[in-house]
Scaffold this motif. Structure first.
Motif, mmCIF file in Angstrom:
data_model
loop_
_atom_site.group_PDB
_atom_site.id
_atom_site.type_symbol
_atom_site.label_atom_id
_atom_site.label_comp_id
_atom_site.label_asym_id
_atom_site.label_seq_id
_atom_site.Cartn_x
_atom_site.Cartn_y
_atom_site.Cartn_z
ATOM 1 N N ALA A 100 26.748 12.015 -2.396
ATOM 2 C CA ALA A 100 25.615 12.619 -1.684
ATOM 3 C C ALA A 100 25.629 14.130 -1.801
ATOM 4 O O ALA A 100 24.580 14.767 -1.964
ATOM 5 C CB ALA A 100 25.659 12.197 -0.213
ATOM 6 N N SER A 101 26.829 14.731 -1.743
ATOM 7 C CA SER A 101 26.937 16.186 -1.881
ATOM 8 C C SER A 101 26.471 16.636 -3.258
ATOM 9 O O SER A 101 25.718 17.619 -3.387
ATOM 10 C CB SER A 101 28.385 16.611 -1.629
ATOM 11 O OG SER A 101 28.534 18.001 -1.833
ATOM 12 N N ARG A 102 26.917 15.922 -4.306
ATOM 13 C CA ARG A 102 26.500 16.288 -5.654
ATOM 14 C C ARG A 102 24.998 16.133 -5.822
ATOM 15 O O ARG A 102 24.337 16.958 -6.455
ATOM 16 C CB ARG A 102 27.237 15.437 -6.690
ATOM 17 C CG ARG A 102 28.713 15.750 -6.821
ATOM 18 C CD ARG A 102 29.279 15.206 -8.120
ATOM 19 N NE ARG A 102 29.027 13.777 -8.271
ATOM 20 C CZ ARG A 102 29.869 12.837 -7.864
ATOM 21 N NH1 ARG A 102 31.004 13.154 -7.273
ATOM 22 N NH2 ARG A 102 29.580 11.556 -8.052
ATOM 23 N N LEU A 103 24.439 15.076 -5.247
ATOM 24 C CA LEU A 103 22.998 14.853 -5.343
ATOM 25 C C LEU A 103 22.237 15.967 -4.644
ATOM 26 O O LEU A 103 21.259 16.509 -5.191
ATOM 27 C CB LEU A 103 22.634 13.505 -4.732
ATOM 28 C CG LEU A 103 21.134 13.197 -4.626
ATOM 29 C CD1 LEU A 103 20.501 13.123 -6.005
ATOM 30 C CD2 LEU A 103 20.899 11.893 -3.855
ATOM 31 N N ALA A 104 22.675 16.335 -3.441
ATOM 32 C CA ALA A 104 21.982 17.383 -2.695
ATOM 33 C C ALA A 104 22.010 18.702 -3.451
ATOM 34 O O ALA A 104 20.988 19.390 -3.572
ATOM 35 C CB ALA A 104 22.618 17.546 -1.311
ATOM 36 N N ASN A 105 23.182 19.057 -3.992
ATOM 37 C CA ASN A 105 23.299 20.328 -4.722
ATOM 38 C C ASN A 105 22.475 20.311 -6.003
ATOM 39 O O ASN A 105 21.802 21.283 -6.343
ATOM 40 C CB ASN A 105 24.767 20.607 -5.041
ATOM 41 C CG ASN A 105 25.580 20.899 -3.802
ATOM 42 O OD1 ASN A 105 25.038 21.360 -2.791
ATOM 43 N ND2 ASN A 105 26.873 20.623 -3.855
ATOM 44 N N SER A 106 22.538 19.188 -6.728
ATOM 45 C CA SER A 106 21.832 19.103 -7.997
ATOM 46 C C SER A 106 20.323 19.099 -7.788
ATOM 47 O O SER A 106 19.585 19.819 -8.456
ATOM 48 C CB SER A 106 22.270 17.850 -8.760
ATOM 49 O OG SER A 106 21.529 17.694 -9.946
ATOM 50 N N ALA A 107 19.852 18.276 -6.845
ATOM 51 C CA ALA A 107 18.412 18.168 -6.619
ATOM 52 C C ALA A 107 17.845 19.476 -6.089
ATOM 53 O O ALA A 107 16.731 19.871 -6.438
ATOM 54 C CB ALA A 107 18.116 17.022 -5.649
ATOM 55 N N ALA A 108 18.609 20.179 -5.251
ATOM 56 C CA ALA A 108 18.126 21.442 -4.699
ATOM 57 C C ALA A 108 18.002 22.504 -5.781
ATOM 58 O O ALA A 108 17.131 23.378 -5.717
ATOM 59 C CB ALA A 108 19.058 21.917 -3.594
ATOM 60 N N ALA A 109 18.902 22.429 -6.779
ATOM 61 C CA ALA A 109 18.908 23.446 -7.829
ATOM 62 C C ALA A 109 17.865 23.194 -8.901
ATOM 63 O O ALA A 109 17.528 24.089 -9.666
ATOM 64 C CB ALA A 109 20.293 23.516 -8.473
ATOM 65 N N ARG A 110 17.371 21.991 -8.992
ATOM 66 C CA ARG A 110 16.468 21.644 -10.089
ATOM 67 C C ARG A 110 15.064 22.188 -9.848
ATOM 68 O O ARG A 110 14.648 22.453 -8.724
ATOM 69 C CB ARG A 110 16.414 20.127 -10.283
ATOM 70 C CG ARG A 110 17.699 19.580 -10.887
ATOM 71 C CD ARG A 110 17.541 18.131 -11.260
ATOM 72 N NE ARG A 110 18.763 17.625 -11.859
ATOM 73 C CZ ARG A 110 19.093 17.775 -13.131
ATOM 74 N NH1 ARG A 110 18.282 18.421 -13.938
ATOM 75 N NH2 ARG A 110 20.217 17.293 -13.602
ATOM 76 N N ASP A 111 14.349 22.292 -10.943
ATOM 77 C CA ASP A 111 12.965 22.735 -10.906
ATOM 78 C C ASP A 111 12.163 21.812 -9.996
ATOM 79 O O ASP A 111 12.289 20.587 -10.066
ATOM 80 C CB ASP A 111 12.406 22.680 -12.341
ATOM 81 C CG ASP A 111 11.076 23.404 -12.455
ATOM 82 O OD1 ASP A 111 10.200 23.146 -11.616
ATOM 83 O OD2 ASP A 111 10.928 24.200 -13.393
ATOM 84 N N PRO A 112 11.321 22.376 -9.099
ATOM 85 C CA PRO A 112 10.503 21.530 -8.221
ATOM 86 C C PRO A 112 9.619 20.539 -8.959
ATOM 87 O O PRO A 112 9.159 19.556 -8.369
ATOM 88 C CB PRO A 112 9.657 22.553 -7.445
ATOM 89 C CG PRO A 112 10.451 23.808 -7.479
ATOM 90 C CD PRO A 112 11.153 23.798 -8.808
#
Length: 550
Positions: A477-489
């Motif tokens: 979940a932590s990796r998903l949150a960090n990755s999704a937040a960093a990605r282009d909207p």
């Protein structure tokens, strides 16, 4: 006539779907850059992960004689052995480089949207580049008292690719390559040949490197390869060697035709590659420009791309006063002299950011170039002010990329974006690989969907996660949150939901985050990572006969 042979001259626009390879997944683990997104942020910001050797990493007389700077992973010994089916009795004997290859291979397949569990019985080839065997040396003095039947397969570096294939159940070629510092790029070259020759339907290429003992670093220092100042000054007048680096990377490849048929996301293309042997100049380890230039010429000939169409070359770029001038001369001969004087070839080296990863150096440079093509930007090469006196950049028609900038050329110039990656082994095994971005109009590609709005209204979309334990679930979940937040909207929450549901293995501990907006989904993922309750976050444990909600 093949498409590559009928490319219309210098542009080399068309890609033969049977001889061109599609890059469909990457993973990496470098200090300060534990995944491709963080690696790109480090590169784009012009940052370096080079630092002091971690306290307690080395001991003994050799530790006090080695340079004290490099790029080192934190806690490389940590490993979820049970996840990879390795028993507690066997785990202590498994070389951390084998452990790292397993982790990178799994992550690269997931990035390629291939469920690793489904690789079993397939013709997936595994190709690994590696040079060091520090763990075997650590174990050797204690073999008579500590070794068990697990020791020999655990520390033999030739078995790393086999360990990866065995875990995945893959039946394609499984080859570990040691050609010195060019090992992982040569492994990629061999993987492309395996795909072209129909030995493999897909290929997983990996390179790993760890400095568990100071001896290997000390030997490099005694050879004169390491920088006393602890920085890599590639092509600069201050060039005095490189700094050691740790980590690794993995890449998933398919033939372009296969990737198109499978509906894969294509990051970029491998258009050609070549290797040559350098018999040495004055000594066994002294390179020659002629042999390096030959590797470049052969690679671009195979790719059907003229030298003047190349926009960027990722250098071997060690920052040594012997190697840099030779590499520059080879580039000037093979590429620079074919270009207009007002369009010099841009060059750079990832070693200025993360150090020299020895056998994994080639795949590190390759992944940097894949990311640059994907982002359509060239990141800066660090530590360059003035050229080395034996590198006449203007005469060779080269320039060092010193700042983040747009990719030169490309469709605006009527051709794809083209790059090369070089990696040269100390004993003379040279390798060069040619990449280009993916131009859908050059092959019968499927239609691409229109980009999604920045944060579209969507019906309740579940983000599904799982892990072998509660801690693993929170980490996911932590990796998903960090990755999704960093990605282009523009990457929509619905796309993330589809990828999680269709391209991830399902383990015992599971969670579903259900919401109607991207922000709510991100908040749910963060709450799950922190182990706190949140609306729309459901957790459960899969059991025989059903799922128990907890």
């Amino acid at each position: 006539m093949r498409a590559a042979e009928n490319s219309g001259g210098a542009a080399g626009h068309l890609a033969d779907p049977d001889t061109t390879m599609a890059v469909i997944g990457v993973s990496c683990r470098f200090p300060g850059a534990e995944d491709p997104d963080r690696l790109w942020r480090l590169l784009a910001a012009g940052e370096s992960s080079v630092a002091e050797v971690p306290p307690g990493r080395w001991s003994g007389p050799a530790a006090g004689q080695t340079p004290r700077r490099g790029a080192f992973l934190e806690r490389p010994e940590e490993f979820d052995a049970a996840f990879f089916g390795i028993s507690p009795r066997e785990a202590p004997y498994v070389d951390p480089q084998q452990r790292l290859a397993l982790e990178l291979g799994w992550e690269a397949l997931e990035h390629a949207r291939i469920v690793p569990d489904r690789a079993r019985g397939t013709r997936l080839g595994t190709f690994v580049g590696v040079t060091g065997d520090d763990y075997a040396q650590l174990l050797s003095p204690h073999a008579h008292t500590l070794a068990t039947q697990h020791a020999m397969p655990g520390v033999q570096r030739g078995i790393i690719a086999n360990r990866l294939a065995a875990f995945l159940g893959a039946r394609g070629p499984s080859i570990t390559v040691d050609s010195g510092q060019s090992s992982s790029l040569v492994a990629l070259h061999l993987a492309c040949g395996s795909l072209r020759g129909d030995e493999s339907d897909a290929a997983l290429v990996c390179g790993v490197n760890l400095h568990l003992l100071p001896q290997s670093v000390l030997l490099a220092a005694r050879l004169g390869g390491l920088s006393p100042r602890g920085r890599c000054f590639t092509f600069d007048e201050r060039a005095d060697g490189y700094v050691p680096g740790e980590g690794g990377g993995a890449v998933v490849l398919k033939r372009l035709r296969t990737a198109l048929a499978d509906g894969d996301r294509i990051l970029c293309l491998v258009r050609g590659s070549a290797t040559t042997n350098d018999p040495g100049g004055e000594t066994l380890t002294a390179p020659t420009a002629a042999a390096q230039a030959e590797a470049l010429v052969r690679a671009y000939r195979q790719a059907g791309i003229a030298p003047e169409a190349v926009d960027y070359v990722e250098l071997h770029g060690t920052g040594t006063p012997t190697g840099d001038p030779v590499e520059a001369a080879a580039l000037g001969e093979a590429i620079g002299r074919h270009r207009p004087a007002d369009r010099p070839l841009a060059v750079g080296s990832v070693k200025t950011n993360i150090g020299h990863l020895s056998g994994a150096a080639g795949v590190a440079g390759f992944i940097k170039t894949v990311l640059a093509l994907s982002h359509r930007q060239l990141p800066p090469s660090l530590n360059f002010d003035n050229p080395h006196p034996r590198i006449p950049l203007d005469a060779l028609n080269l320039r060092v990329q010193q700042e983040l900038g747009p990719w030169p050329g490309g469709p605006a110039a009527g051709r794809p974006r083209v790059a090369g990656v070089s990696s040269f082994g100390m004993g003379g095994t040279n390798c060069h690989v040619v990449l280009s971005d993916w131009c859908p109009e050059s092959a019968p590609a499927r239609p691409r969907p229109e980009p999604a709005p920045a944060d579209p209204a969507l019906p309740a979309a579940p983000w599904l996660l799982s892990g072998r334990g509660e801690a693993a679930l929170r980490e996911a979940a932590s990796r998903l949150a960090n990755s999704a937040a960093a990605r282009d909207p523009e990457v929509s929450a619905g796309d993330v939901a589809w990828s999680l549901a269709s391209s991830r293995s399902a383990f015992e501990h599971r969670a579903a985050i259900v919401a109607t907006s991207r922000d709510e989904l991100l908040a749910g993922a963060q709450a799950l990572a922190e182990g706190t309750a949140a609306p729309g976050v459901l957790t459960g444990t899969a059991r025989p006969g059903g799922v128990g909600v907890v």
